[in-house]
Design a protein around this motif. Sequence first.
Motif, PDB file in Angstrom:
ATOM      1  N   GLN A  29       0.832  -1.204   0.000  1.00  9.23           N
ATOM      2  CA  GLN A  29       0.000   0.000   0.000  1.00  9.23           C
ATOM      3  C   GLN A  29       0.868   1.256   0.000  1.00  9.23           C
ATOM      4  O   GLN A  29       0.563   2.222  -0.704  1.00  9.23           O
ATOM      5  CB  GLN A  29      -0.948  -0.002   1.189  1.00  9.23           C
ATOM      6  CG  GLN A  29      -2.081  -0.985   1.064  1.00  9.23           C
ATOM      7  CD  GLN A  29      -2.994  -0.972   2.263  1.00  9.23           C
ATOM      8  OE1 GLN A  29      -2.548  -0.847   3.404  1.00  9.23           O
ATOM      9  NE2 GLN A  29      -4.287  -1.116   2.002  1.00  9.23           N
ATOM     10  N   LEU A  30       1.937   1.256   0.772  1.00  7.45           N
ATOM     11  CA  LEU A  30       2.844   2.408   0.779  1.00  7.45           C
ATOM     12  C   LEU A  30       3.522   2.585  -0.580  1.00  7.45           C
ATOM     13  O   LEU A  30       3.706   3.708  -1.047  1.00  7.45           O
ATOM     14  CB  LEU A  30       3.901   2.269   1.872  1.00  7.45           C
ATOM     15  CG  LEU A  30       3.513   2.756   3.250  1.00  7.45           C
ATOM     16  CD1 LEU A  30       4.688   2.595   4.218  1.00  7.45           C
ATOM     17  CD2 LEU A  30       3.051   4.187   3.239  1.00  7.45           C
ATOM     18  N   ALA A  31       3.889   1.488  -1.230  1.00 16.00           N
ATOM     19  CA  ALA A  31       4.502   1.572  -2.557  1.00 16.00           C
ATOM     20  C   ALA A  31       3.515   2.155  -3.564  1.00 16.00           C
ATOM     21  O   ALA A  31       3.885   2.992  -4.395  1.00 16.00           O
ATOM     22  CB  ALA A  31       4.985   0.194  -3.013  1.00 16.00           C
ATOM     23  N   ALA A  32       2.257   1.736  -3.486  1.00  8.41           N
ATOM     24  CA  ALA A  32       1.237   2.284  -4.377  1.00  8.41           C
ATOM     25  C   ALA A  32       1.033   3.770  -4.101  1.00  8.41           C
ATOM     26  O   ALA A  32       0.900   4.581  -5.031  1.00  8.41           O
ATOM     27  CB  ALA A  32      -0.073   1.527  -4.212  1.00  8.41           C
ATOM     28  N   VAL A  58       3.595  11.238   0.321  1.00 10.67           N
ATOM     29  CA  VAL A  58       3.332   9.794   0.367  1.00 10.67           C
ATOM     30  C   VAL A  58       2.411   9.462   1.536  1.00 10.67           C
ATOM     31  O   VAL A  58       1.432   8.710   1.390  1.00 10.67           O
ATOM     32  CB  VAL A  58       4.644   8.993   0.462  1.00 10.67           C
ATOM     33  CG1 VAL A  58       4.375   7.506   0.660  1.00 10.67           C
ATOM     34  CG2 VAL A  58       5.501   9.222  -0.767  1.00 10.67           C
ATOM     35  N   ILE A  59       2.680  10.049   2.693  1.00 11.95           N
ATOM     36  CA  ILE A  59       1.854   9.797   3.877  1.00 11.95           C
ATOM     37  C   ILE A  59       0.427  10.282   3.640  1.00 11.95           C
ATOM     38  O   ILE A  59      -0.545   9.581   3.950  1.00 11.95           O
ATOM     39  CB  ILE A  59       2.484  10.446   5.119  1.00 11.95           C
ATOM     40  CG1 ILE A  59       3.784   9.711   5.480  1.00 11.95           C
ATOM     41  CG2 ILE A  59       1.517  10.444   6.294  1.00 11.95           C
ATOM     42  CD1 ILE A  59       4.595  10.367   6.570  1.00 11.95           C
ATOM     43  N   ALA A  60       0.289  11.471   3.062  1.00 14.96           N
ATOM     44  CA  ALA A  60      -1.044  12.015   2.787  1.00 14.96           C
ATOM     45  C   ALA A  60      -1.793  11.161   1.768  1.00 14.96           C
ATOM     46  O   ALA A  60      -2.997  10.907   1.917  1.00 14.96           O
ATOM     47  CB  ALA A  60      -0.928  13.456   2.299  1.00 14.96           C
ATOM     48  N   THR A  61      -1.099  10.694   0.750  1.00 18.37           N
ATOM     49  CA  THR A  61      -1.727   9.849  -0.269  1.00 18.37           C
ATOM     50  C   THR A  61      -2.152   8.507   0.330  1.00 18.37           C
ATOM     51  O   THR A  61      -3.244   8.010   0.035  1.00 18.37           O
ATOM     52  CB  THR A  61      -0.779   9.629  -1.458  1.00 18.37           C
ATOM     53  OG1 THR A  61      -0.403  10.897  -1.990  1.00 18.37           O
ATOM     54  CG2 THR A  61      -1.423   8.803  -2.543  1.00 18.37           C
ATOM     55  N   ALA A  62      -1.315   7.925   1.170  1.00 13.28           N
ATOM     56  CA  ALA A  62      -1.664   6.650   1.815  1.00 13.28           C
ATOM     57  C   ALA A  62      -2.875   6.827   2.727  1.00 13.28           C
ATOM     58  O   ALA A  62      -3.755   5.960   2.771  1.00 13.28           O
ATOM     59  CB  ALA A  62      -0.477   6.116   2.607  1.00 13.28           C
TER      60      ALA A  62
END
Length: 102
Positions: A29-32, A58-62
């Motif tokens: 999920q983090l990679a995506a 990345v954190i916001a998108t996850a």
Amino acid sequence: MGIRTFAQRRRDRRRTAALARLAAHFDAQLAAAADMAISRARRTATPTARGSVTVEDVIATAHEHFGIAAIPPARAAAILRDRYEHREGALDLTTDAYRGDL
């Protein structure tokens, strides 16, 4: 620490396997999320200026896409570094994933 029964050992193996699957799912999920953040940074970049993708992106998108609330910044930075290098981000993007204080 006494002798463990077969059922206890089997329960421990299953628990370990379940935790490994959970960790692999979290990393996927983090990679995506990192891929999405990189794509977003590339779309918003101008021809005259390099785009930027941050660990916070990345954190916001996850959080936005997968509902993950607690993401260690160091783990997000490691995943971003991996995806950044895999997708040849250094050609047109900058990132803060290589900073040592994350």
